[in-house]
Write a protein that holds these residues in place. Structure first.
Motif, PDB file in Angstrom:
ATOM      1  N   ASN A  35       1.215  -1.370  -0.430  1.00 53.65           N
ATOM      2  CA  ASN A  35      -0.172   0.078  -0.355  1.00 53.65           C
ATOM      3  C   ASN A  35       0.844   1.232   0.421  1.00 53.65           C
ATOM      4  O   ASN A  35       0.392   2.284  -0.634  1.00 53.65           O
ATOM      5  N   MET A  36       1.765   1.376  -0.039  1.00 56.12           N
ATOM      6  CA  MET A  36       3.013   2.284   0.787  1.00 56.12           C
ATOM      7  C   MET A  36       3.805   2.287  -0.724  1.00 56.12           C
ATOM      8  O   MET A  36       4.671   3.635  -1.158  1.00 56.12           O
ATOM      9  N   SER A  37       3.518   1.813  -2.184  1.00 49.81           N
ATOM     10  CA  SER A  37       4.051   1.841  -3.596  1.00 49.81           C
ATOM     11  C   SER A  37       3.546   3.278  -3.577  1.00 49.81           C
ATOM     12  O   SER A  37       4.832   3.817  -5.175  1.00 49.81           O
ATOM     13  N   ASP A  38       2.622   4.107  -3.499  1.00 50.01           N
ATOM     14  CA  ASP A  38       2.440   5.666  -4.100  1.00 50.01           C
ATOM     15  C   ASP A  38       2.823   6.232  -3.618  1.00 50.01           C
ATOM     16  O   ASP A  38       3.597   7.503  -3.921  1.00 50.01           O
ATOM     17  N   VAL A  39       2.901   6.029  -1.892  1.00 59.43           N
ATOM     18  CA  VAL A  39       3.001   7.559  -1.496  1.00 59.43           C
ATOM     19  C   VAL A  39       4.708   7.293  -0.635  1.00 59.43           C
ATOM     20  O   VAL A  39       5.123   8.839  -0.481  1.00 59.43           O
ATOM     21  N   LEU A  40       5.265   6.291  -0.446  1.00 56.65           N
ATOM     22  CA  LEU A  40       6.314   6.090  -0.384  1.00 56.65           C
ATOM     23  C   LEU A  40       7.582   7.127  -1.481  1.00 56.65           C
ATOM     24  O   LEU A  40       8.537   8.006  -0.744  1.00 56.65           O
ATOM     25  N   PRO A  41       8.091   7.173  -2.617  1.00 59.97           N
ATOM     26  CA  PRO A  41       8.720   7.102  -3.294  1.00 59.97           C
ATOM     27  C   PRO A  41       8.331   9.234  -3.080  1.00 59.97           C
ATOM     28  O   PRO A  41       9.453  10.126  -3.255  1.00 59.97           O
ATOM     29  N   PRO A  42       7.450   9.733  -2.963  1.00 58.11           N
ATOM     30  CA  PRO A  42       7.927  11.503  -2.932  1.00 58.11           C
ATOM     31  C   PRO A  42       8.043  10.952  -1.687  1.00 58.11           C
ATOM     32  O   PRO A  42       8.978  12.467  -1.710  1.00 58.11           O
ATOM     33  N   ILE A  43       7.885  10.408  -0.425  1.00 57.63           N
ATOM     34  CA  ILE A  43       8.769  11.105   1.053  1.00 57.63           C
ATOM     35  C   ILE A  43      10.048  10.990   0.797  1.00 57.63           C
ATOM     36  O   ILE A  43      10.830  11.660   1.447  1.00 57.63           O
ATOM     37  N   ILE A  44      10.475   9.751   0.111  1.00 55.81           N
ATOM     38  CA  ILE A  44      12.345   9.270  -0.647  1.00 55.81           C
ATOM     39  C   ILE A  44      12.623  10.434  -1.393  1.00 55.81           C
ATOM     40  O   ILE A  44      13.309  11.291  -1.571  1.00 55.81           O
ATOM     41  N   GLU A  45      11.777  11.276  -2.067  1.00 53.86           N
ATOM     42  CA  GLU A  45      12.308  11.814  -2.994  1.00 53.86           C
ATOM     43  C   GLU A  45      12.261  13.361  -2.311  1.00 53.86           C
ATOM     44  O   GLU A  45      13.411  14.284  -2.117  1.00 53.86           O
ATOM     45  N   ALA A  46      11.536  13.894  -1.459  1.00 47.75           N
ATOM     46  CA  ALA A  46      11.243  14.502  -0.241  1.00 47.75           C
ATOM     47  C   ALA A  46      12.654  14.444   0.312  1.00 47.75           C
ATOM     48  O   ALA A  46      13.158  15.643   0.773  1.00 47.75           O
ATOM     49  N   TYR A  47      12.960  13.190   0.867  1.00 46.48           N
ATOM     50  CA  TYR A  47      13.770  12.984   2.045  1.00 46.48           C
ATOM     51  C   TYR A  47      15.365  13.713   1.474  1.00 46.48           C
ATOM     52  O   TYR A  47      16.677  14.510   1.910  1.00 46.48           O
ATOM     53  N   GLN A  48      15.646  13.072   0.310  1.00 42.85           N
ATOM     54  CA  GLN A  48      16.951  13.164  -0.740  1.00 42.85           C
ATOM     55  C   GLN A  48      17.054  14.467  -1.387  1.00 42.85           C
ATOM     56  O   GLN A  48      17.969  15.471  -1.036  1.00 42.85           O
ATOM     57  N   GLN A  49      16.560  15.468  -1.142  1.00 43.32           N
ATOM     58  CA  GLN A  49      16.167  17.009  -1.610  1.00 43.32           C
ATOM     59  C   GLN A  49      16.970  17.668  -0.719  1.00 43.32           C
ATOM     60  O   GLN A  49      17.593  18.389  -0.959  1.00 43.32           O
ATOM     61  N   ARG A  50      15.993  17.309   0.719  1.00 44.91           N
ATOM     62  CA  ARG A  50      16.601  18.246   1.696  1.00 44.91           C
ATOM     63  C   ARG A  50      17.961  18.166   1.983  1.00 44.91           C
ATOM     64  O   ARG A  50      18.295  18.524   2.374  1.00 44.91           O
ATOM     65  N   GLN A  51      18.471  16.791   1.824  1.00 46.81           N
ATOM     66  CA  GLN A  51      19.597  16.314   1.755  1.00 46.81           C
ATOM     67  C   GLN A  51      21.274  17.026   0.693  1.00 46.81           C
ATOM     68  O   GLN A  51      21.631  17.624   1.342  1.00 46.81           O
ATOM     69  N   ALA A  52      20.207  16.830  -0.292  1.00 46.52           N
ATOM     70  CA  ALA A  52      21.252  17.699  -1.508  1.00 46.52           C
ATOM     71  C   ALA A  52      21.255  19.549  -0.667  1.00 46.52           C
ATOM     72  O   ALA A  52      22.391  19.508  -0.825  1.00 46.52           O
ATOM     73  N   GLN A  53      20.154  19.112  -0.313  1.00 49.59           N
ATOM     74  CA  GLN A  53      20.209  21.428  -0.398  1.00 49.59           C
ATOM     75  C   GLN A  53      20.877  21.004   1.115  1.00 49.59           C
ATOM     76  O   GLN A  53      21.480  22.708   1.254  1.00 49.59           O
ATOM     77  N   ALA A  54      20.758  20.446   1.897  1.00 46.48           N
ATOM     78  CA  ALA A  54      21.712  20.434   3.192  1.00 46.48           C
ATOM     79  C   ALA A  54      23.512  20.651   3.144  1.00 46.48           C
ATOM     80  O   ALA A  54      23.901  20.681   4.252  1.00 46.48           O
ATOM     81  N   ASP A  55      23.697  20.299   1.390  1.00 47.15           N
ATOM     82  CA  ASP A  55      24.909  18.867   1.192  1.00 47.15           C
ATOM     83  C   ASP A  55      25.674  18.634   2.125  1.00 47.15           C
ATOM     84  O   ASP A  55      26.623  18.508   2.534  1.00 47.15           O
ATOM     85  N   ILE A  56      24.930  17.788   2.331  1.00 50.45           N
ATOM     86  CA  ILE A  56      25.564  16.404   2.702  1.00 50.45           C
ATOM     87  C   ILE A  56      24.932  15.111   2.062  1.00 50.45           C
ATOM     88  O   ILE A  56      24.968  15.480   0.856  1.00 50.45           O
TER      89      ILE A  56
END
Length: 264
Positions: A35-56
């Motif tokens: 049931n997480m197959s639709d919602v998990l990708p945008p959660i992961i994308e937001a996480y990775q974007q936040r990491q990139a913005q924090a330069d980590i």
């Protein structure tokens, strides 16, 4: 396996060992309920974007989706997952007993819906299920395997409550799906007349509200979903914290889930 960020392969020269170790720590494998197959990708994308913005360093994340029971069996057999996101609380609780030092955490609460694209009289309603026990029309309904999929167990409970002790007539055929994803596919394709699915699937596919009804949560046990970190990788702990953050919780709410606090 759905890969949201590819794994970088280290070279064979002598200078690659430190880099390889670093990459391994920043690479995690997630086993997630279907049931997480639709919602998990945008959660992961937001996480990775936040990491990139924090330069980590951005965490590489691979995700496998299946029924919670199937994933639990894989983990018990030694599958090297770092995080398990179940559709219930039972499987993570069992794993906590064998993975010393880890504790499950609740990250969302699912909702069950009744869906149909074949019935011409508009959206199914909460009264549709009791009516199935009286109909003379040949019909097919689908729900996920309750032994493996928590959403299937919730649907079976709802059916049992609606039946008031009666059995479905012979003209109503029950089709068992392996997981909630397959139950949605059967219904969305018109292979069955009614399907018990996750509301999040309908939100993700922008299904018209005229094709489904959200079943009352009082009609089945709360679909509280727990996760558990299974490795000592800091990246796994980091993602678990992100999943419980306000940012991720907002994505879950907009995707058809309920706050965990609603069950308390």
């Amino acid at each position: 396996m759905a890969s949201l960020a590819g794994v970088t392969l280290a070279g064979c020269d002598s200078q690659a060992s430190d880099t390889e170790d670093t990459k391994d720590v920043a690479h995690i494998r997630i086993a997630a309920a279907a049931n997480m197959s639709d919602v998990l990708p945008p959660i992961i994308e937001a996480y990775q974007q936040r990491q990139a913005q924090a330069d980590i360093a951005v965490t590489d994340i691979d995700v496998t989706y299946a029924s919670s029971g199937k994933l639990y069996a894989q983990i018990e057999a030694g599958a090297p997952y770092d995080v398990f996101l179940s559709a219930n609380q039972d499987f993570p609780a069992k794993l906590a007993a064998t993975h010393v030092g880890t504790a499950p955490f609740s990250y969302t609460r699912g909702q069950l819906a009744l869906y149909s694209i074949t019935q011409p009289l508009g959206a199914p309603t909460a009264n549709t299920v009791p009516a199935l026990y009286r109909t003379t029309t040949p019909l097919k309904i689908t729900l996920a395997n309750g032994k493996l999929a928590p959403y299937g167990a919730a649907a079976a409970h709802y059916l049992q409550q609606a039946s008031q002790g009666a059995s479905l007539p012979k003209n109503v055929q029950t089709i068992q799906a392996e997981n909630i994803g397959q139950a949605f596919q059967y219904t969305h394709s018109g292979s069955v007349d009614y399907g018990f699915v996750a509301l999040s699937q309908l939100v993700a596919t922008k299904t018209p509200k005229s094709a489904y009804t959200v079943l009352p949560v009082a009609g089945y046990p709360a679909l509280l979903q727990d996760g558990i970190v299974l490795s000592d990788k800091p990246a796994a702990q980091g993602f678990a914290r992100h999943l419980q953050s306000a940012e991720a919780q907002d994505i879950l709410t907009r995707s058809g889930y309920l706050p965990v606090s609603d069950a308390q």
